[in-house]
Motif scaffolding. Structure first.
Motif, mmCIF file in Angstrom:
data_model
loop_
_atom_site.group_PDB
_atom_site.id
_atom_site.type_symbol
_atom_site.label_atom_id
_atom_site.label_comp_id
_atom_site.label_asym_id
_atom_site.label_seq_id
_atom_site.Cartn_x
_atom_site.Cartn_y
_atom_site.Cartn_z
ATOM 1 N N MET A 134 -0.169 -62.922 -4.279
ATOM 2 C CA MET A 134 0.175 -61.632 -3.732
ATOM 3 C C MET A 134 0.548 -60.692 -4.884
ATOM 4 O O MET A 134 1.294 -61.070 -5.776
ATOM 5 N N ARG A 135 0.041 -59.518 -4.855
ATOM 6 C CA ARG A 135 0.307 -58.530 -5.902
ATOM 7 C C ARG A 135 1.622 -57.811 -5.657
ATOM 8 O O ARG A 135 2.137 -57.775 -4.547
ATOM 9 N N GLN A 136 2.133 -57.219 -6.731
ATOM 10 C CA GLN A 136 3.384 -56.447 -6.636
ATOM 11 C C GLN A 136 3.253 -55.337 -5.605
ATOM 12 O O GLN A 136 4.168 -55.092 -4.829
ATOM 13 N N SER A 137 2.098 -54.668 -5.569
ATOM 14 C CA SER A 137 1.904 -53.572 -4.608
ATOM 15 C C SER A 137 1.929 -54.084 -3.166
ATOM 16 O O SER A 137 2.397 -53.387 -2.266
ATOM 17 N N GLU A 138 1.442 -55.308 -2.957
ATOM 18 C CA GLU A 138 1.478 -55.894 -1.613
ATOM 19 C C GLU A 138 2.907 -56.250 -1.215
ATOM 20 O O GLU A 138 3.298 -56.087 -0.059
ATOM 21 N N LEU A 139 3.679 -56.728 -2.178
ATOM 22 C CA LEU A 139 5.072 -57.079 -1.899
ATOM 23 C C LEU A 139 5.906 -55.844 -1.568
ATOM 24 O O LEU A 139 6.837 -55.911 -0.770
ATOM 25 N N ALA A 140 5.555 -54.711 -2.170
ATOM 26 C CA ALA A 140 6.329 -53.485 -1.983
ATOM 27 C C ALA A 140 6.287 -52.982 -0.542
ATOM 28 O O ALA A 140 7.229 -52.317 -0.092
ATOM 29 N N VAL A 141 5.233 -53.283 0.184
ATOM 30 C CA VAL A 141 5.112 -52.771 1.549
ATOM 31 C C VAL A 141 5.656 -53.739 2.602
ATOM 32 O O VAL A 141 5.714 -53.397 3.775
ATOM 33 N N ILE A 142 6.082 -54.913 2.186
ATOM 34 C CA ILE A 142 6.616 -55.908 3.114
ATOM 35 C C ILE A 142 8.125 -55.731 3.201
ATOM 36 O O ILE A 142 8.801 -55.520 2.191
ATOM 37 N N GLY A 143 8.671 -55.839 4.385
ATOM 38 C CA GLY A 143 10.110 -55.681 4.587
ATOM 39 C C GLY A 143 10.913 -56.846 4.035
ATOM 40 O O GLY A 143 10.379 -57.921 3.770
ATOM 41 N N ASP A 144 12.204 -56.629 3.879
ATOM 42 C CA ASP A 144 13.096 -57.649 3.331
ATOM 43 C C ASP A 144 13.079 -58.939 4.151
ATOM 44 O O ASP A 144 13.031 -60.037 3.601
ATOM 45 N N ALA A 145 13.140 -58.801 5.463
ATOM 46 C CA ALA A 145 13.175 -59.983 6.328
ATOM 47 C C ALA A 145 11.916 -60.824 6.154
ATOM 48 O O ALA A 145 11.987 -62.058 6.102
ATOM 49 N N GLU A 146 10.786 -60.164 6.042
ATOM 50 C CA GLU A 146 9.528 -60.885 5.858
ATOM 51 C C GLU A 146 9.484 -61.587 4.501
ATOM 52 O O GLU A 146 9.000 -62.714 4.384
ATOM 53 N N LEU A 147 10.018 -60.928 3.462
ATOM 54 C CA LEU A 147 10.053 -61.545 2.140
ATOM 55 C C LEU A 147 10.968 -62.773 2.130
ATOM 56 O O LEU A 147 10.624 -63.810 1.557
ATOM 57 N N VAL A 148 12.114 -62.652 2.791
ATOM 58 C CA VAL A 148 13.039 -63.783 2.867
ATOM 59 C C VAL A 148 12.396 -64.930 3.637
ATOM 60 O O VAL A 148 12.507 -66.100 3.245
ATOM 61 N N GLU A 149 11.698 -64.621 4.708
ATOM 62 C CA GLU A 149 11.014 -65.652 5.496
ATOM 63 C C GLU A 149 9.940 -66.344 4.667
ATOM 64 O O GLU A 149 9.828 -67.573 4.677
#
Length: 58
Positions: A1-16
């Protein structure tokens, strides 16, 4: 996953996602330990008693 893709994902989704990856990593490590133990067990079964060190250069 690219940095730009991570930027659009919410915190809860990243933690999950991090939680899922952590669980997968723990399972892989446990599986690696199981495999290494099985290989060690097989190696010990194949080595006759007293044969350890035979053929080794000193």
């Amino acid at each position: 996953m690219r940095q730009s893709e991570l930027a659009v994902i919410g915190d809860a989704e990243l933690v999950e996602e991090l939680s899922v990856l952590t669980t997968q990593t723990a399972r892989m490590r446990a599986r690696m330990v199981d495999i290494m133990a099985e290989l060690d067990r097989r190696r010990c079964v194949k080595t006759p008693a007293g044969a350890a060190g035979r053929g080794a250069r000193r």
